[in-house]
Design a protein around this motif. Structure first.
Motif, mmCIF file in Angstrom:
data_model
loop_
_atom_site.group_PDB
_atom_site.id
_atom_site.type_symbol
_atom_site.label_atom_id
_atom_site.label_comp_id
_atom_site.label_asym_id
_atom_site.label_seq_id
_atom_site.Cartn_x
_atom_site.Cartn_y
_atom_site.Cartn_z
ATOM 1 N N PRO A 160 0.824 -1.225 0.000
ATOM 2 C CA PRO A 160 0.000 0.000 0.000
ATOM 3 C C PRO A 160 0.850 1.265 0.000
ATOM 4 N N PRO A 161 0.244 2.417 -0.271
ATOM 5 C CA PRO A 161 0.980 3.688 -0.254
ATOM 6 C C PRO A 161 1.674 3.926 1.087
ATOM 7 N N GLY A 162 2.895 4.442 1.027
ATOM 8 C CA GLY A 162 3.623 4.798 2.239
ATOM 9 C C GLY A 162 4.216 3.638 3.005
ATOM 10 N N ARG A 163 4.209 2.426 2.398
ATOM 11 C CA ARG A 163 4.697 1.237 3.098
ATOM 12 C C ARG A 163 5.785 0.519 2.295
ATOM 13 N N LEU A 164 6.520 -0.360 2.985
ATOM 14 C CA LEU A 164 7.579 -1.151 2.370
ATOM 15 C C LEU A 164 7.396 -2.623 2.715
ATOM 16 N N TRP A 165 7.722 -3.499 1.760
ATOM 17 C CA TRP A 165 7.763 -4.942 2.011
ATOM 18 C C TRP A 165 9.239 -5.308 2.183
ATOM 19 N N LEU A 166 9.586 -5.840 3.357
ATOM 20 C CA LEU A 166 10.978 -6.078 3.724
ATOM 21 C C LEU A 166 11.233 -7.549 4.010
ATOM 22 N N MET A 167 12.407 -8.041 3.590
ATOM 23 C CA MET A 167 12.779 -9.430 3.839
ATOM 24 C C MET A 167 14.258 -9.510 4.194
ATOM 25 N N GLY A 168 14.619 -10.547 4.951
ATOM 26 C CA GLY A 168 16.011 -10.782 5.280
ATOM 27 C C GLY A 168 16.707 -11.543 4.164
ATOM 28 N N ASP A 169 18.042 -11.502 4.150
ATOM 29 C CA ASP A 169 18.812 -12.217 3.128
ATOM 30 C C ASP A 169 18.927 -13.712 3.433
ATOM 31 N N HIS A 170 18.933 -14.059 4.718
ATOM 32 C CA HIS A 170 18.964 -15.469 5.113
ATOM 33 C C HIS A 170 17.513 -15.890 5.324
ATOM 34 N N ARG A 171 16.822 -16.138 4.222
ATOM 35 C CA ARG A 171 15.374 -16.292 4.243
ATOM 36 C C ARG A 171 14.889 -17.386 5.182
ATOM 37 N N SER A 172 15.635 -18.474 5.291
ATOM 38 C CA SER A 172 15.184 -19.581 6.123
ATOM 39 C C SER A 172 15.253 -19.250 7.612
ATOM 40 N N LEU A 173 15.977 -18.193 7.988
ATOM 41 C CA LEU A 173 16.097 -17.806 9.395
ATOM 42 C C LEU A 173 15.507 -16.435 9.685
ATOM 43 N N SER A 174 14.946 -15.792 8.675
ATOM 44 C CA SER A 174 14.497 -14.414 8.843
ATOM 45 C C SER A 174 13.011 -14.327 9.165
ATOM 46 N N ALA A 175 12.698 -13.642 10.272
ATOM 47 C CA ALA A 175 11.321 -13.255 10.580
ATOM 48 C C ALA A 175 11.137 -11.863 10.001
ATOM 49 N N ASP A 176 10.344 -11.751 8.945
ATOM 50 C CA ASP A 176 10.234 -10.474 8.235
ATOM 51 C C ASP A 176 8.786 -10.219 7.841
ATOM 52 N N SER A 177 8.564 -9.456 6.776
ATOM 53 C CA SER A 177 7.192 -9.122 6.383
ATOM 54 C C SER A 177 6.327 -10.356 6.177
ATOM 55 N N ARG A 178 6.939 -11.462 5.741
ATOM 56 C CA ARG A 178 6.178 -12.697 5.521
ATOM 57 C C ARG A 178 5.567 -13.225 6.811
ATOM 58 N N SER A 179 6.250 -12.998 7.924
ATOM 59 C CA SER A 179 5.816 -13.548 9.205
ATOM 60 C C SER A 179 4.597 -12.842 9.773
ATOM 61 N N LEU A 180 4.254 -11.689 9.207
ATOM 62 C CA LEU A 180 3.165 -10.883 9.760
ATOM 63 C C LEU A 180 2.042 -10.664 8.758
ATOM 64 N N LEU A 181 1.913 -11.560 7.802
ATOM 65 C CA LEU A 181 0.881 -11.400 6.776
ATOM 66 C C LEU A 181 -0.526 -11.319 7.371
ATOM 67 N N GLY A 182 -0.768 -12.034 8.457
ATOM 68 C CA GLY A 182 -2.097 -12.020 9.053
ATOM 69 C C GLY A 182 -2.280 -10.994 10.146
ATOM 70 N N ALA A 183 -1.232 -10.239 10.462
ATOM 71 C CA ALA A 183 -1.302 -9.245 11.528
ATOM 72 C C ALA A 183 -1.784 -7.901 10.987
ATOM 73 N N PRO A 184 -2.224 -6.992 11.862
ATOM 74 C CA PRO A 184 -2.598 -5.651 11.400
ATOM 75 C C PRO A 184 -1.436 -4.994 10.647
ATOM 76 N N GLY A 185 -1.713 -4.488 9.468
ATOM 77 C CA GLY A 185 -0.657 -3.891 8.660
ATOM 78 C C GLY A 185 -0.010 -4.876 7.716
ATOM 79 N N GLY A 186 -0.248 -6.177 7.935
ATOM 80 C CA GLY A 186 0.247 -7.205 7.022
ATOM 81 C C GLY A 186 1.740 -7.250 6.846
ATOM 82 N N GLY A 187 2.497 -6.839 7.866
ATOM 83 C CA GLY A 187 3.958 -6.885 7.763
ATOM 84 C C GLY A 187 4.549 -5.760 6.947
ATOM 85 N N MET A 188 3.736 -4.796 6.542
ATOM 86 C CA MET A 188 4.219 -3.660 5.762
ATOM 87 C C MET A 188 4.741 -2.577 6.710
ATOM 88 N N VAL A 189 5.932 -2.074 6.451
ATOM 89 C CA VAL A 189 6.572 -1.113 7.340
ATOM 90 C C VAL A 189 6.386 0.312 6.810
#
Length: 226
Positions: A160-189
């Motif tokens: 959405p406007p004003g937000r960023l989708w962020l991920m770690g480089d070590h994907r198998s160990l990274s808690a990032d935007s993917r981990s909050l898809l069901g949370a308010p804001g959907g992991g968008m920073v």
């Protein structure tokens, strides 16, 4: 008549206290306006950053040139990533804040990730070839940790406007935007939560090196499915 000699004045505790206070104030001003020191608490950004690294973060790099795809950002996760960590209580929170101030620990609400999606982007993982795509184009990700796939979790998001989708480089160990898809804001920073860009690894000394900013957007169309 013998003239008495004036004894040199000794530096008292007031002078030492004043010097310490001034040093703290100057350090606080520099760290709030220009540069800050952060501690890497996990392996989520390997291979570029390792757990225990201390990094120098510029607070001014994104003022004239906003964060682009592929940029690494340090950000305040309150309101987006903060649910990943529960509160520790006032005493531990204070100690953690003091540890961050001197670069010995990470802040509970401060994170470091890579920008994958900008406002308006459609980010999908994965396509038929196993690639992450942005706006239908495959993303070249040379920074990924060796052996990791772009994402084991399937997703399709519109940033959405004003937000960023962020991920770690070590994907198998990274808690990032993917981990909050069901949370308010959907992991968008929110973009205003970005603190700055890491510019230098300063500790340990054998890893002392500058951190280059990508020359352009990371999204490219891979040729022949590579």
């Amino acid at each position: 008549m013998e003239q008495t000699k004036r004894q040199p004045r000794k530096l008292g505790w007031r002078f030492v206290l004043l010097a310490v206070v001034l040093a703290v104030l100057i350090s606080g001003l520099v760290r709030s306006l220009w540069l800050d020191v952060y501690y890497i608490p996990s392996a989520s950004m390997e291979p570029l950053f390792r757990e225990g690294d201390r990094i120098l973060v510029s607070r001014t790099d994104f003022r004239a040139d906003p964060a682009a795809r592929g940029d690494i950002v340090v950000f305040d996760g309150r309101g987006s990533f903060a649910p990943l960590n529960s509160g520790n209580g006032p005493v531990l929170d204070f100690l953690g804040g003091a540890g961050h101030w001197i670069g010995l620990s990470g802040g509970d609400n401060t994170y470091i990730k890579r920008v994958i999606g900008l406002p308006g982007d459609h980010v999908v993982c994965c396509d038929a070839g196993g690639h992450l795509t942005v706006n239908g184009q495959q993303v070249a990700e040379p920074y990924l940790y060796a052996g990791d796939v772009p994402s084991e979790l399937k997703f399709s998001v519109l940033v959405p406007p004003g937000r960023l989708w962020l991920m770690g480089d070590h994907r198998s160990l990274s808690a990032d935007s993917r981990s909050l898809l069901g949370a308010p804001g959907g992991g968008m920073v929110p973009q205003e939560r970005v603190i700055g860009r890491p510019v230098q690894i300063i500790w340990p000394l054998d890893r002392f090196t500058a951190v280059a900013r990508p020359s352009g957007a990371a999204t490219t169309t891979a040729k022949n499915g590579q």
